[in-house]
Write an enzyme that holds these catalytic residues in place. Sequence first.
Site, PDB file in Angstrom:
ATOM      1  N   CYS A  64       0.829  -1.208   0.000  1.00 15.21           N
ATOM      2  CA  CYS A  64       0.000   0.000   0.000  1.00 15.21           C
ATOM      3  C   CYS A  64       0.856   1.248   0.000  1.00 15.21           C
ATOM      4  CB  CYS A  64      -0.881   0.050   1.249  1.00 15.21           C
ATOM      5  SG  CYS A  64      -1.896  -1.394   1.540  1.00 15.21           S
ATOM      6  N   CYS A  65       0.408   2.232  -0.745  1.00 22.53           N
ATOM      7  CA  CYS A  65       0.934   3.591  -0.644  1.00 22.53           C
ATOM      8  C   CYS A  65      -0.217   4.525  -1.000  1.00 22.53           C
ATOM      9  CB  CYS A  65       2.174   3.821  -1.515  1.00 22.53           C
ATOM     10  SG  CYS A  65       1.896   3.814  -3.293  1.00 22.53           S
ATOM     11  N   TRP A  66       0.023   5.821  -1.001  1.00 23.48           N
ATOM     12  CA  TRP A  66      -1.075   6.772  -1.165  1.00 23.48           C
ATOM     13  C   TRP A  66      -1.911   6.481  -2.405  1.00 23.48           C
ATOM     14  CZ3 TRP A  66      -3.781   9.263   1.997  1.00 23.48           C
ATOM     15  CH2 TRP A  66      -4.573  10.352   1.617  1.00 23.48           C
TER      16      TRP A  66
END
Length: 147
Positions: A64-66
């Site tokens: 996950c990242c932005w």
Amino acid sequence: MRISVSSDMDEGVAHLLVAELQRRGHSVLRHGALQPEEKADWAFCSEAAARDVVEGRADQAVVCCWTGTGASIAANKLPGVRAALCTDGYTAGGARRWNDANVLALSLRLTSAALLSEILDAWFDAAPSQEPDDQENIAHLGRIGLG
């Protein structure tokens, strides 16, 4: 199943993701902002989670990242990783079925709790296709860039 999870931020659905995977009976390895002593930057933590898959410590990973884009790019740098950025259940199911994806990439910005559940349902309900064309494509992916 052993699932490696990474997030570059300690927010959004990151903690909900870990809790939901555990509720579903999976063992979770944490990286990045989910594991305080680790470097939380997206390229580093996504690599760590994907490396768990490549080296057999995990069966699959969720990175996950932005936006989910950087996490998927970083994970896909490792040979044998097929990371798919999924924003809905249909895409997640297709990624498992037709692409034999072994790493799910999620956007912390776009993924709500309800959408997370839909994506995980589709991801875990789907199995890699046994159709010859699909198998040929997956085999070809393993040969791309080898020379």
